[in-house]
Design a protein around this motif. Structure first.
Motif, short mmCIF file in Angstrom:
data_model
loop_
_atom_site.label_atom_id
_atom_site.label_comp_id
_atom_site.label_asym_id
_atom_site.label_seq_id
_atom_site.Cartn_x
_atom_site.Cartn_y
_atom_site.Cartn_z
N HIS A 1 0.81 -1.05 0.22
CA HIS A 1 -0.35 0.01 0.38
C HIS A 1 1.23 1.29 0.15
O HIS A 1 0.41 2.46 -0.18
N LEU A 2 1.94 1.21 -0.07
CA LEU A 2 3.13 2.52 0.22
C LEU A 2 3.98 2.42 -1.00
O LEU A 2 5.05 1.57 -1.38
N THR A 3 3.46 3.17 -1.57
CA THR A 3 4.50 3.11 -3.05
C THR A 3 5.46 4.97 -3.04
O THR A 3 4.47 5.82 -3.09
N HIS A 4 6.31 4.55 -3.42
CA HIS A 4 7.64 5.58 -3.73
C HIS A 4 7.15 6.19 -4.76
O HIS A 4 7.29 4.72 -5.90
N GLN A 5 7.50 6.88 -5.51
CA GLN A 5 7.51 7.01 -7.79
C GLN A 5 7.78 8.42 -7.67
O GLN A 5 8.35 9.84 -6.56
N ALA A 6 9.19 8.78 -8.54
CA ALA A 6 9.89 9.83 -8.61
C ALA A 6 9.70 10.02 -10.46
O ALA A 6 10.30 8.47 -10.90
N GLY A 7 9.57 11.09 -11.25
CA GLY A 7 9.96 11.25 -12.26
C GLY A 7 11.47 11.89 -12.74
O GLY A 7 11.88 12.60 -12.19
N PHE A 8 11.80 11.70 -13.84
CA PHE A 8 13.08 12.44 -14.50
C PHE A 8 13.00 13.60 -16.22
O PHE A 8 12.42 12.02 -16.68
N ALA A 9 12.53 14.41 -15.74
CA ALA A 9 12.90 14.82 -16.94
C ALA A 9 13.88 15.90 -17.59
O ALA A 9 14.11 16.66 -16.33
N PRO A 10 15.44 15.78 -18.32
CA PRO A 10 14.86 15.11 -18.80
C PRO A 10 14.89 13.56 -18.67
O PRO A 10 15.12 12.92 -17.79
N ALA A 11 14.25 12.56 -19.64
CA ALA A 11 14.29 11.24 -19.49
C ALA A 11 16.14 10.92 -19.06
O ALA A 11 17.33 11.63 -19.60
N VAL A 12 16.03 9.73 -18.45
CA VAL A 12 18.02 9.22 -18.38
C VAL A 12 18.19 8.28 -18.91
O VAL A 12 17.46 7.03 -19.02
N ALA A 13 19.41 8.15 -19.62
CA ALA A 13 19.50 7.02 -20.65
C ALA A 13 20.02 6.15 -20.07
O ALA A 13 20.46 6.09 -19.31
N ALA A 14 19.58 5.05 -20.17
CA ALA A 14 19.89 3.64 -19.72
C ALA A 14 19.87 2.52 -20.67
O ALA A 14 19.50 2.90 -22.26
N ALA A 15 19.78 1.43 -20.59
CA ALA A 15 19.63 0.27 -21.17
C ALA A 15 19.24 -1.44 -20.63
O ALA A 15 19.62 -1.17 -19.03
N ILE A 16 18.94 -1.47 -21.11
CA ILE A 16 18.69 -3.13 -20.87
C ILE A 16 19.82 -4.01 -21.13
O ILE A 16 20.06 -4.14 -22.11
N ALA A 17 19.55 -4.69 -19.98
CA ALA A 17 21.06 -5.66 -19.91
C ALA A 17 21.20 -6.62 -21.27
O ALA A 17 20.03 -7.19 -21.24
N PRO A 18 22.64 -7.00 -21.85
CA PRO A 18 22.81 -7.87 -22.49
C PRO A 18 23.11 -9.18 -22.04
O PRO A 18 23.01 -9.40 -21.27
N VAL A 19 21.97 -10.48 -23.11
CA VAL A 19 22.50 -11.90 -21.71
C VAL A 19 23.83 -12.04 -21.56
O VAL A 19 23.54 -12.87 -20.18
N SER A 20 24.26 -11.59 -22.46
CA SER A 20 26.10 -12.24 -21.86
C SER A 20 27.25 -10.75 -22.07
O SER A 20 26.57 -10.00 -23.29
N ALA A 21 28.78 -10.47 -22.07
CA ALA A 21 28.81 -9.73 -22.06
C ALA A 21 29.60 -10.04 -23.76
O ALA A 21 29.47 -8.62 -24.53
N ARG A 22 29.36 -11.16 -24.34
CA ARG A 22 29.85 -11.56 -25.65
C ARG A 22 28.44 -10.55 -26.51
O ARG A 22 29.04 -10.62 -27.29
N HIS A 23 27.53 -10.19 -25.85
CA HIS A 23 26.33 -10.04 -27.02
C HIS A 23 26.17 -8.76 -26.80
O HIS A 23 25.67 -7.55 -27.31
N ALA A 24 27.08 -7.64 -26.45
CA ALA A 24 26.97 -6.17 -25.73
C ALA A 24 27.73 -5.44 -26.84
O ALA A 24 28.46 -5.91 -27.76
N SER A 25 26.69 -4.43 -27.46
CA SER A 25 27.47 -3.67 -28.65
C SER A 25 28.42 -2.67 -28.17
O SER A 25 28.92 -2.62 -26.79
N ALA A 26 29.15 -2.50 -29.19
CA ALA A 26 29.98 -1.39 -28.57
C ALA A 26 29.77 -0.34 -27.88
O ALA A 26 30.14 0.30 -27.12
N SER A 27 29.25 0.52 -28.31
CA SER A 27 28.36 1.98 -27.75
C SER A 27 28.02 1.37 -26.24
O SER A 27 28.02 2.19 -25.34
N TYR A 28 27.54 -0.02 -25.90
CA TYR A 28 26.90 -0.51 -24.71
C TYR A 28 28.25 -0.49 -24.01
O TYR A 28 29.00 -0.06 -22.12
N GLN A 29 29.66 -0.86 -24.57
CA GLN A 29 30.99 -1.57 -23.71
C GLN A 29 31.35 -0.42 -23.66
O GLN A 29 31.83 0.41 -22.33
#
Length: 409
Positions: free
Chosen positions: A308-336
């Motif tokens: 019943h107790l939910t905390h929340q906060a917005g980000f303006a501007p949005a925060v750049a992030a990434a969904i993790a790759p399955v493993s390091a060998r699948h990570a893109s150059a931009s991610y690395q």
């Protein structure tokens, strides 16, 4: 209901409605779980499918844990279904032996909404009349075989042969087209379950502290490049929280520190290829093994044991992030380049968030010009300064009177 509740254990009963993740090509209706928990244990579950307009329900499974059977819990679950969809048609389908024996003792709250008790002309647009008739025949056989009444007086009696009845109403059935979430038109919400260090846990749940600072601390603790890969990303925040709680209900691990359920809200994904995602009616799971760059617009979190107790906060501007790759060998150059092996921001990526980061080359060139000018000035030879000039009065000529102060000579 009262008798049912009195027979349940003293720990108390809680009912949770969560989403059942089903392929819309297989079942185009919305899948749902109605889970009953007593204390920290799952006591029973009712699985069903809901028509998109909310006016028809198909029950697929009702089960109660052996430790809680014969206490009226199945009736509580079914009564809750009738109450939640108070105007919908209910199709119970065909029953097993145990199901037939339970049904024989159950009393429906509103039998007139059971499609087995009404003529197909009333509900044939929602359910295939031939399939319903087949289920009714199966249930009648079960009742005869086990000597059960099965509320036979309430069941609809066909006035003519089944083939003729089916011919009259089969054409009235209106199949539902498979629905898939539109990733480019709406935000997505995904949940993670975190066991935070005591100090971090205390801080992020302290309502006296700034909510955005606490959300930032949560994101820093998890790592900007570690957004959950195995999670389903939902069209509503509540569905994401329900996913996390459903997993917690069936978590068999020994009790540990209190968990925090965190929901990340992502801006609509405009450049995602359909082949990289498994899209359902109201959720999506990313199947591409590599990382995925996303923008977080909001963070919401709560303790697993304090829904019943939910905390929340917005980000303006949005925060750049990434969904993790399955493993390091699948990570893109931009991610690395942006994240280390643990999914945390590299130092260069952190400095990139500072003001004027996009003017780094310009600022560097200006600094070099200033340094060159300073070096050139230091190498220039300056003449020695002239000695200070001191006025020396000349003696007056013979016969002249020296001038007096205030008078001109």
């Amino acid at each position: 209901m009262a008798a049912d509740a009195e027979s349940l254990p003293e720990e108390g009963l809680a009912l949770w409605l969560t989403e059942q993740k089903v392929n819309p090509r297989m079942v185009p209706w919305l899948g749902r779980h109605l889970v009953a928990s007593i204390g920290s244990s799952v006591a029973g579950q009712l699985d069903f499918f809901l028509h998109p307009d909310g006016q028809a329900v198909k029950v697929s499974m009702l089960r109660v844990h052996p430790d809680f059977q014969r206490r009226g819990l199945a009736g509580v679950l079914m009564d809750a279904l009738y109450a939640a969809y108070s105007t919908a048609w209910i199709n119970h389908g065909w029953r097993t032996k145990d199901g037939a024996q339970w049904w024989n003792g159950y009393r429906e709250p509103t039998p007139h909404r059971n499609v087995h008790n009404r003529p197909p002309a009333e509900w044939a647009s929602y359910f295939d009349a031939v399939n319903v008739a087949s289920d009714m025949a199966h249930n009648a056989h079960q009742n005869n075989h086990y000597g059960l009444d099965g509320h036979r007086d309430a069941i609809y009696r066909y006035g003519e042969r089944l083939e003729a009845e089916a011919a009259l109403h089969a054409a009235a059935f209106r199949p539902v087209a498979p629905m898939h979430v539109d990733l480019g038109s709406q935000p997505l919400h995904g949940a993670a379950r975190l066991a935070l260090p005591p100090a971090v846990h205390e801080y992020v749940h302290d309502r006296t502290q700034d909510s955005r600072a606490r959300a930032t601390a949560l994101l820093e603790h998890l790592g900007h490049g570690n957004l959950p890969r195995e999670a389903y990303w939902n069209t509503t925040r509540q569905s994401a929280f329900a996913d996390a709680h459903h997993i917690a209900l069936y978590d068999s691990r020994p009790a540990g520190p209190p968990l925090t359920h965190v929901v990340f809200t992502l801006a609509p994904l405009q450049a995602l290829l359909p082949s990289t995602a498994h899209a359902l009616a109201t959720s999506v799971k990313f199947t591409h093994p590599g990382d995925m760059a996303v923008d977080i617009t909001e963070l919401a979190w709560r303790q697993a044991d304090r829904q019943h107790l939910t905390h929340q906060a917005g980000f303006a501007p949005a925060v750049a992030a990434a969904i993790a790759p399955v493993s390091a060998r699948h990570a893109s150059a931009s991610y690395q380049a942006r994240y280390d092996e643990g999914g945390f921001l590299r130092a260069a990526a952190r400095s990139g968030a500072l003001p004027f980061a996009d003017r780094a080359a310009q600022i560097q060139a200006m600094a070099e010009r200033l340094l060159l000018g300073r070096t050139a000035r230091a190498r220039t030879t300056r003449p020695p300064p002239a000695p200070p000039q001191t006025a020396v009065p000349h003696p007056p000529a013979p016969g002249q009177t020296p001038p007096r102060p205030g008078r001109r000579a």
